[in-house]
Design a protein around this motif. Structure first.
Motif, PDB file in Angstrom:
ATOM      1  N   THR A 117       9.512   9.899   5.716  1.00 33.49           N
ATOM      2  CA  THR A 117       9.975   9.331   6.986  1.00 33.49           C
ATOM      3  C   THR A 117      11.368   8.720   6.834  1.00 33.49           C
ATOM      4  O   THR A 117      12.250   8.927   7.679  1.00 33.49           O
ATOM      5  CB  THR A 117       8.993   8.253   7.479  1.00 33.49           C
ATOM      6  N   MET A 118      11.591   7.991   5.760  1.00 35.49           N
ATOM      7  CA  MET A 118      12.887   7.348   5.558  1.00 35.49           C
ATOM      8  C   MET A 118      13.981   8.364   5.283  1.00 35.49           C
ATOM      9  O   MET A 118      15.123   8.177   5.714  1.00 35.49           O
ATOM     10  CB  MET A 118      12.783   6.338   4.413  1.00 35.49           C
ATOM     11  N   LEU A 119      13.650   9.455   4.587  1.00 37.76           N
ATOM     12  CA  LEU A 119      14.646  10.501   4.348  1.00 37.76           C
ATOM     13  C   LEU A 119      15.105  11.142   5.646  1.00 37.76           C
ATOM     14  O   LEU A 119      16.260  11.565   5.769  1.00 37.76           O
ATOM     15  CB  LEU A 119      14.074  11.572   3.421  1.00 37.76           C
ATOM     16  N   MET A 120      14.231  11.198   6.634  1.00 34.69           N
ATOM     17  CA  MET A 120      14.575  11.809   7.922  1.00 34.69           C
ATOM     18  C   MET A 120      15.215  10.803   8.878  1.00 34.69           C
ATOM     19  O   MET A 120      15.496  11.141  10.034  1.00 34.69           O
ATOM     20  CB  MET A 120      13.322  12.423   8.564  1.00 34.69           C
ATOM     21  N   GLY A 121      15.436   9.576   8.429  1.00 35.49           N
ATOM     22  CA  GLY A 121      16.103   8.583   9.251  1.00 35.49           C
ATOM     23  C   GLY A 121      15.166   7.731  10.073  1.00 35.49           C
ATOM     24  O   GLY A 121      15.626   6.950  10.924  1.00 35.49           O
ATOM     25  N   GLY A 122      13.856   7.841   9.846  1.00 37.03           N
ATOM     26  CA  GLY A 122      12.891   7.018  10.562  1.00 37.03           C
ATOM     27  C   GLY A 122      12.504   5.791   9.767  1.00 37.03           C
ATOM     28  O   GLY A 122      13.032   5.537   8.685  1.00 37.03           O
ATOM     29  N   SER A 123      11.573   5.020  10.316  1.00 40.15           N
ATOM     30  CA  SER A 123      11.068   3.834   9.626  1.00 40.15           C
ATOM     31  C   SER A 123       9.554   3.936   9.512  1.00 40.15           C
ATOM     32  O   SER A 123       8.888   4.481  10.397  1.00 40.15           O
ATOM     33  CB  SER A 123      11.460   2.557  10.371  1.00 40.15           C
ATOM     34  N   PHE A 124       9.020   3.416   8.414  1.00 49.32           N
ATOM     35  CA  PHE A 124       7.589   3.494   8.123  1.00 49.32           C
ATOM     36  C   PHE A 124       7.119   2.099   7.736  1.00 49.32           C
ATOM     37  O   PHE A 124       7.667   1.489   6.816  1.00 49.32           O
ATOM     38  CB  PHE A 124       7.336   4.492   6.992  1.00 49.32           C
ATOM     39  N   ARG A 125       6.099   1.583   8.432  1.00 47.02           N
ATOM     40  CA  ARG A 125       5.620   0.232   8.154  1.00 47.02           C
ATOM     41  C   ARG A 125       4.095   0.229   8.053  1.00 47.02           C
ATOM     42  O   ARG A 125       3.411   0.970   8.777  1.00 47.02           O
ATOM     43  CB  ARG A 125       6.048  -0.744   9.255  1.00 47.02           C
ATOM     44  N   ILE A 126       3.583  -0.608   7.182  1.00 48.85           N
ATOM     45  CA  ILE A 126       2.134  -0.804   7.019  1.00 48.85           C
ATOM     46  C   ILE A 126       1.835  -2.286   7.239  1.00 48.85           C
ATOM     47  O   ILE A 126       2.504  -3.153   6.664  1.00 48.85           O
ATOM     48  CB  ILE A 126       1.663  -0.384   5.613  1.00 48.85           C
ATOM     49  N   LEU A 181       0.817  -1.222   0.000  1.00 46.03           N
ATOM     50  CA  LEU A 181       0.000   0.000   0.000  1.00 46.03           C
ATOM     51  C   LEU A 181       0.844   1.262   0.000  1.00 46.03           C
ATOM     52  O   LEU A 181       0.315   2.352  -0.222  1.00 46.03           O
ATOM     53  CB  LEU A 181      -0.927  -0.002   1.227  1.00 46.03           C
ATOM     54  N   THR A 182       2.154   1.135   0.274  1.00 50.42           N
ATOM     55  CA  THR A 182       3.011   2.311   0.244  1.00 50.42           C
ATOM     56  C   THR A 182       3.632   2.535  -1.128  1.00 50.42           C
ATOM     57  O   THR A 182       4.378   3.491  -1.321  1.00 50.42           O
ATOM     58  CB  THR A 182       4.143   2.181   1.278  1.00 50.42           C
ATOM     59  N   ALA A 183       3.341   1.661  -2.085  1.00 53.37           N
ATOM     60  CA  ALA A 183       3.836   1.862  -3.448  1.00 53.37           C
ATOM     61  C   ALA A 183       3.013   2.957  -4.122  1.00 53.37           C
ATOM     62  O   ALA A 183       1.903   3.271  -3.719  1.00 53.37           O
ATOM     63  CB  ALA A 183       3.755   0.561  -4.250  1.00 53.37           C
ATOM     64  N   ARG A 184       3.575   3.522  -5.166  1.00 53.04           N
ATOM     65  CA  ARG A 184       2.893   4.618  -5.864  1.00 53.04           C
ATOM     66  C   ARG A 184       1.616   4.118  -6.534  1.00 53.04           C
ATOM     67  O   ARG A 184       1.608   3.049  -7.146  1.00 53.04           O
ATOM     68  CB  ARG A 184       3.814   5.228  -6.924  1.00 53.04           C
ATOM     69  N   PHE A 185       0.587   4.933  -6.425  1.00 54.09           N
ATOM     70  CA  PHE A 185      -0.705   4.714  -7.101  1.00 54.09           C
ATOM     71  C   PHE A 185      -1.427   3.463  -6.614  1.00 54.09           C
ATOM     72  O   PHE A 185      -2.346   2.991  -7.261  1.00 54.09           O
ATOM     73  CB  PHE A 185      -0.530   4.643  -8.627  1.00 54.09           C
ATOM     74  N   VAL A 186      -1.016   2.912  -5.466  1.00 54.27           N
ATOM     75  CA  VAL A 186      -1.709   1.755  -4.903  1.00 54.27           C
ATOM     76  C   VAL A 186      -2.659   2.242  -3.828  1.00 54.27           C
ATOM     77  O   VAL A 186      -2.270   2.994  -2.936  1.00 54.27           O
ATOM     78  CB  VAL A 186      -0.710   0.738  -4.298  1.00 54.27           C
ATOM     79  N   ARG A 187      -3.925   1.818  -3.936  1.00 56.31           N
ATOM     80  CA  ARG A 187      -4.932   2.214  -2.955  1.00 56.31           C
ATOM     81  C   ARG A 187      -5.665   0.976  -2.458  1.00 56.31           C
ATOM     82  O   ARG A 187      -5.762  -0.037  -3.156  1.00 56.31           O
ATOM     83  CB  ARG A 187      -5.938   3.196  -3.570  1.00 56.31           C
ATOM     84  N   GLY A 188      -6.218   1.116  -1.261  1.00 55.11           N
ATOM     85  CA  GLY A 188      -6.976   0.000  -0.702  1.00 55.11           C
ATOM     86  C   GLY A 188      -8.223  -0.282  -1.509  1.00 55.11           C
ATOM     87  O   GLY A 188      -8.647  -1.424  -1.664  1.00 55.11           O
ATOM     88  N   GLU A 189      -8.806   0.757  -2.084  1.00 51.86           N
ATOM     89  CA  GLU A 189      -9.997   0.568  -2.909  1.00 51.86           C
ATOM     90  C   GLU A 189      -9.557   0.415  -4.361  1.00 51.86           C
ATOM     91  O   GLU A 189      -9.167   1.381  -5.022  1.00 51.86           O
ATOM     92  CB  GLU A 189     -10.939   1.764  -2.760  1.00 51.86           C
ATOM     93  N   GLU A 190      -9.613  -0.791  -4.854  1.00 53.55           N
ATOM     94  CA  GLU A 190      -9.075  -1.064  -6.186  1.00 53.55           C
ATOM     95  C   GLU A 190      -9.962  -0.544  -7.296  1.00 53.55           C
ATOM     96  O   GLU A 190      -9.544  -0.496  -8.452  1.00 53.55           O
ATOM     97  CB  GLU A 190      -8.849  -2.572  -6.346  1.00 53.55           C
TER      98      GLU A 190
END
Length: 459
Positions: free
Chosen positions: A434-443, A407-416
């Motif tokens: 988030t990753m550019l600032m040194g953090g982590s992002f998870r779904i 869901l974090t990929a470009r143009f991907v939405r939960g509603e298909e």
């Protein structure tokens, strides 16, 4: 090209030996004639000078051509004897000189006829000159190739001690094959770590290790070319998105402005007002999509400036959540917030982190199931500040196990069906920021439960 063939060099050696033998025989012959009060001393003296001059001339010539194959070839070619340590050569040479002097002293005690003295002197001179030339020309070749010092035993001992200090005892007693394999392994590990400028000197390897070293260099070159090609493609895609978005934005601005002007007109036709409303919605959606495209392109390519500061994570979440109260109330969504009472300080760009968290709130306000709760939580886990947002989706979510339908990929939405107003870029932008600032992002997705997590290291 003037070549120094083996025949030319051998002839020069023979001439040098002839002159030296002539000089030695004449010196001993002069002494013998003076002792016997014989004649011909003057002739022997002249021949002694001729032998001395000729010997020096031929020695100078041998010095100039030693180690060379031609006058135009600057490379120095070493012989087998040149690989012997210089100190050992010196010891052997001086030992020979001592034995020669001892033999000459013993020779003087013997009583020879003139002919016998000449034969004995000639043989000794020949042997002495042969040994001298082997030693002298070896020193000359070493000096020409700049290996006179490096080819010494003292230099090898000093280099060995330095190697022990720099690399430790573990690597000192490697065999050549083990050392070469160790160097190959170190190069592979460096390349795997990202040091693509690592290159092995294949001339320093032998046999199978040489072939492996060549293969490692080819792998390095292939990886470098592939990465450069990928960077080039990514840059081209980013530039294409930016340019196309800019070209779309200009006429789109005119469309939005004219739609706004039409909205101000008192049109009696109900259908016309409905068309204008649809145009307004679609143009605004297209405008937002264009802006998101530009932002996503900048962020993914790293073309964005960050103002990293120490900020209070708790306060930022309070401010962001307060701005969405009306949106959540409009859809009967209840925010359940659980935040620490104390400040949680992290290192980030406050503006960009706000955008990332705002995207999560926006995502929940659009796609959460009505009449449900949205859980917002911030916890300190060890040295990490972990922000979590959970909500139940109003539409079935794709199963993202094994990375499918991320869901974090470009143009991907939960509603298909793609009928909602989202651009499909919100989560991608949030993750990249988030990753550019040194953090982590998870779904994570558990059935219809959508869980987003942002983590930063605590200051």
């Amino acid at each position: 090209m003037k070549e120094y063939s083996y025949g030319r060099k051998a002839a020069a050696v023979v001439l040098h030996q002839m002159f030296l033998i002539m000089m030695s025989c004449c010196i001993y012959g002069t002494g013998y004639q003076l002792k016997m009060r014989g004649s011909g001393v003057e002739i022997l003296g002249v021949l002694t000078v001729v032998g001395l001059v000729g010997g020096f001339v031929m020695l100078a010539y041998l010095t100039s051509i030693s180690g060379r194959k031609s006058a135009e070839d600057p490379q120095v070619y070493l012989h087998v004897t040149d690989h012997v340590y210089t100190e050992i050569q010196l010891v052997l040479f001086f030992l020979f000189v001592y034995l020669l002097l001892y033999f000459c002293r013993e020779l003087q005690r013997l009583h020879f006829e003139f002919s016998g003295l000449m034969v004995a002197t000639g043989v000794v001179s020949y042997l002495a000159d042969a040994v001298f030339l082997i030693f002298y020309l070896s020193i000359v070749r070493k000096a020409k190739s700049n290996t006179l010092l490096t080819g010494s035993l003292i230099y090898s001992i000093v280099s060995f001690i330095r190697h022990v200090r720099e690399n430790g005892k573990r690597n000192v007693f490697f065999t050549r094959k083990a050392r070469e394999r160790h160097e190959i392994q170190a190069a592979i590990e460096a390349i795997a770590a990202g040091a693509l400028d690592t290159k092995l000197d294949v001339e320093a390897f032998h046999g199978q290790e040489r072939d492996i070293a060549v293969a490692v260099n080819h792998i390095r070159e292939g990886l470098s070319d592939a990465i450069m090609e990928r960077i080039k493609n990514e840059r081209m895609k980013a530039d294409l998105i930016t340019n196309v978005s800019h070209d779309i934005k200009t006429p789109l601005t005119s469309i939005v402005n004219y739609v706004d002007l039409l909205k101000r007109e008192n049109l009696d036709n109900e259908n016309a007002r409905g068309y204008i409303r649809i145009l307004d919605e679609k143009s605004q959606r297209l405008k937002q999509l264009t802006e998101d495209l530009v932002e996503a392109s900048k962020i993914s390519s790293g073309n964005i400036k960050l103002d990293m500061q120490t900020i209070d994570f708790v306060e930022l979440i309070y401010q962001t959540g307060g701005e969405f109260n009306e949106r959540f109330e409009a859809r009967n969504l209840t925010i359940v917030t659980k935040l620490p009472h104390d400040s949680v300080m992290i290192k980030a760009d406050g503006r960009q982190l706000y955008r990332a968290i705002e995207n999560l709130y926006t995502n929940a306000s659009k796609y959460a199931l009505e009449n449900t709760r949205v859980y917002v939580n911030l916890e300190v886990e060890g040295e990490e500040a972990v922000f979590t947002m959970k909500n139940v989706s109003k539409v079935p979510l794709p199963d993202n196990r094994d990375g499918a339908n991320d869901l974090t990929a470009r143009f991907v939405r939960g509603e298909e069906s793609r009928t909602t107003e989202g651009s499909g870029l919100g989560l991608s932008i949030a993750k990249n920021l988030t990753m550019l600032m040194g953090g982590s992002f998870r779904i994570r997705v558990d059935g219809d439960l959508f869980i987003a997590t942002i983590s930063f290291h605590i200051c």
